[in-house]
Design a protein around this motif. Structure first.
Motif, short mmCIF file in Angstrom:
data_model
loop_
_atom_site.label_atom_id
_atom_site.label_comp_id
_atom_site.label_asym_id
_atom_site.label_seq_id
_atom_site.Cartn_x
_atom_site.Cartn_y
_atom_site.Cartn_z
N TRP A 63 18.46 -1.84 36.17
CA TRP A 63 18.47 -2.79 37.29
C TRP A 63 19.80 -3.52 37.36
O TRP A 63 20.38 -3.69 38.45
CB TRP A 63 17.32 -3.79 37.11
CG TRP A 63 17.32 -4.90 38.12
CD1 TRP A 63 16.73 -4.90 39.35
CD2 TRP A 63 17.97 -6.18 38.00
NE1 TRP A 63 16.97 -6.10 40.00
CE2 TRP A 63 17.73 -6.90 39.19
CE3 TRP A 63 18.73 -6.77 36.99
CZ2 TRP A 63 18.22 -8.18 39.40
CZ3 TRP A 63 19.22 -8.06 37.20
CH2 TRP A 63 18.96 -8.75 38.39
N ILE A 119 17.28 -1.25 43.38
CA ILE A 119 17.97 -2.14 44.30
C ILE A 119 16.98 -3.05 45.03
O ILE A 119 17.25 -4.24 45.25
CB ILE A 119 18.81 -1.32 45.30
CG1 ILE A 119 20.06 -0.77 44.60
CG2 ILE A 119 19.21 -2.18 46.51
CD1 ILE A 119 20.88 0.16 45.46
N ARG A 120 15.84 -2.51 45.38
CA ARG A 120 14.86 -3.28 46.15
C ARG A 120 13.92 -4.10 45.28
O ARG A 120 13.27 -5.02 45.76
CB ARG A 120 14.04 -2.34 47.04
CG ARG A 120 14.82 -1.70 48.16
CD ARG A 120 13.93 -0.95 49.14
NE ARG A 120 13.21 0.14 48.50
CZ ARG A 120 11.92 0.11 48.21
NH1 ARG A 120 11.19 -0.96 48.48
NH2 ARG A 120 11.33 1.15 47.64
N SER A 166 21.09 -13.37 35.64
CA SER A 166 20.61 -12.20 34.90
C SER A 166 20.32 -12.55 33.45
O SER A 166 19.38 -12.02 32.84
CB SER A 166 21.63 -11.06 34.97
OG SER A 166 21.77 -10.59 36.29
N ASP A 226 12.41 -6.78 42.76
CA ASP A 226 12.65 -8.09 42.17
C ASP A 226 12.69 -7.93 40.65
O ASP A 226 11.88 -7.20 40.07
CB ASP A 226 11.53 -9.05 42.57
CG ASP A 226 11.79 -10.47 42.11
OD1 ASP A 226 11.66 -10.73 40.90
OD2 ASP A 226 12.11 -11.31 42.96
N TYR A 265 28.56 -0.75 46.40
CA TYR A 265 27.12 -0.79 46.62
C TYR A 265 26.75 0.22 47.72
O TYR A 265 27.54 0.46 48.64
CB TYR A 265 26.75 -2.20 47.07
CG TYR A 265 25.29 -2.55 47.12
CD1 TYR A 265 24.57 -2.72 45.95
CD2 TYR A 265 24.67 -2.77 48.35
CE1 TYR A 265 23.23 -3.09 46.00
CE2 TYR A 265 23.33 -3.15 48.40
CZ TYR A 265 22.62 -3.31 47.22
OH TYR A 265 21.29 -3.68 47.27
N PHE A 303 25.14 -14.12 39.93
CA PHE A 303 24.32 -12.96 39.58
C PHE A 303 24.26 -12.78 38.07
O PHE A 303 23.18 -12.57 37.49
CB PHE A 303 24.89 -11.69 40.23
CG PHE A 303 24.26 -10.42 39.74
CD1 PHE A 303 22.97 -10.07 40.11
CD2 PHE A 303 24.97 -9.57 38.89
CE1 PHE A 303 22.39 -8.90 39.65
CE2 PHE A 303 24.39 -8.39 38.42
CZ PHE A 303 23.10 -8.05 38.80
N SER A 345 26.78 -3.26 41.16
CA SER A 345 27.68 -2.53 42.06
C SER A 345 27.93 -3.29 43.36
O SER A 345 28.98 -3.15 43.99
CB SER A 345 27.12 -1.14 42.37
OG SER A 345 25.91 -1.22 43.11
N ARG A 346 26.99 -4.13 43.75
CA ARG A 346 27.16 -4.94 44.97
C ARG A 346 28.39 -5.84 44.87
O ARG A 346 29.10 -6.07 45.85
CB ARG A 346 25.91 -5.81 45.19
CG ARG A 346 25.98 -6.71 46.42
CD ARG A 346 24.85 -7.73 46.42
NE ARG A 346 23.54 -7.12 46.41
CZ ARG A 346 22.87 -6.78 47.52
NH1 ARG A 346 23.40 -7.00 48.71
NH2 ARG A 346 21.66 -6.26 47.42
N ASP A 349 17.24 3.41 44.69
CA ASP A 349 16.69 2.54 45.74
C ASP A 349 15.59 1.64 45.18
O ASP A 349 15.50 0.46 45.55
CB ASP A 349 16.14 3.39 46.88
CG ASP A 349 15.60 2.54 48.01
OD1 ASP A 349 16.38 1.78 48.62
OD2 ASP A 349 14.38 2.62 48.29
N ALA A 397 22.61 -1.14 38.66
CA ALA A 397 22.41 -0.80 40.07
C ALA A 397 22.81 -1.95 40.98
O ALA A 397 23.47 -1.76 42.01
CB ALA A 397 20.95 -0.41 40.32
N ASN A 398 22.47 -3.17 40.59
CA ASN A 398 22.75 -4.33 41.44
C ASN A 398 24.14 -4.92 41.22
O ASN A 398 24.68 -5.57 42.12
CB ASN A 398 21.67 -5.39 41.24
CG ASN A 398 20.35 -4.98 41.85
OD1 ASN A 398 20.14 -5.15 43.06
ND2 ASN A 398 19.46 -4.42 41.05
#
Length: 241
Positions: free
Chosen positions: A140, A193-194, A123, A196, A152, A119, A146-147, A190, A143-144
């Protein structure tokens, strides 16, 4: 000494003596690792290597393990990706500085974490290639990220929901405590997270909204990882964006 080949992303450097430095990398073979680089600041011989150790620069290297030292060293090191815009665009270099400090403060494990490394490595390339939506990239990324750090969001967003920071869940009504995101920030979370990464320009936020959502993300991170409070580059980020 045992040698190994690896990839890494530069997180932090510390001057050591007159001509050497300690370099902290997020690596694909051993999580976060520190390396002693001798003579890198010297005007003779290896001075050109200094340019490799900028925040979030991707490198490929052959490392040397030393049983007598806490830090490894490099036998060889070279650029792992040609960055065409990050070093020259003040917006992107500011974001890279922020990303590197966040990872340096929050990632302490010295064990391989393939999904996290992939990741982060991806990035770097995405930020360098980006033409539209640069002002949204750090949002972005947080937020991502955190996964891979263990907090997450645990359920799907529904229209009008709030986001419970403590539980990591979207809720239809405000939780009975102050630790939650507003409906606006929950929807933005959200969206990021969603989305691209190549389509970040489609998320239309003004300066006030970006600053507000970043503050909400930092509260979210701070509840789960107190070390986020030590990240100093947030102030620079807020000035630029």
């Amino acid at each position: 000494m045992k040698s190994y080949k690896a990839r890494g992303v530069v997180l932090h450097t510390l001057k050591y003596g007159d001509s050497s430095m300690v370099v902290y990398l997020l690596t694909d073979v051993g999580g976060r690792r520190s390396y002693m680089v001798q003579g890198v600041r010297s005007t003779r011989g290896r001075g050109s290597k200094l340019a490799l150790f900028q925040p979030m620069f991707a490198v490929e290297f052959e490392g040397l393990e030393s049983p007598r030292r806490q830090m490894d060293s490099f036998r060889e090191i070279r650029s792992g990706a040609v960055l065409r815009s990050v070093p020259f665009d003040v917006r992107k270099s500011t974001i890279a500085l922020f990303m590197a400090e966040v990872l340096y403060r929050l990632v302490r494990e010295s064990e391989p974490n393939g999904p996290l490394f992939d990741f982060v490595w991806g990035s770097v390339g995405a930020l360098d290639a980006m033409e539209e939506g640069v002002a949204n990239f750090h949002l972005w990324f947080l937020a991502n990220l955190s996964r891979f750090l263990g907090f997450y969001p645990g359920n799907a967003y529904t229209a009008g929901a709030f986001f419970d920071i403590r539980e990591g869940l979207y809720t239809k009504t405000p939780p009975p405590h102050a630790g939650y995101m507003s409906g606006e920030h929950a929807r933005t979370l959200d969206d990021f997270i969603r989305c691209d990464v190549r389509c970040l320009g489609e998320i239309g936020l003004n300066r006030r909204q970006r600053v507000g959502f970043l503050d909400a993300l930092l509260v979210y991170y701070g509840y789960h990882l107190d070390a986020i409070r030590a990240v100093q580059s947030v102030k620079i980020l807020q000035e630029v964006f």
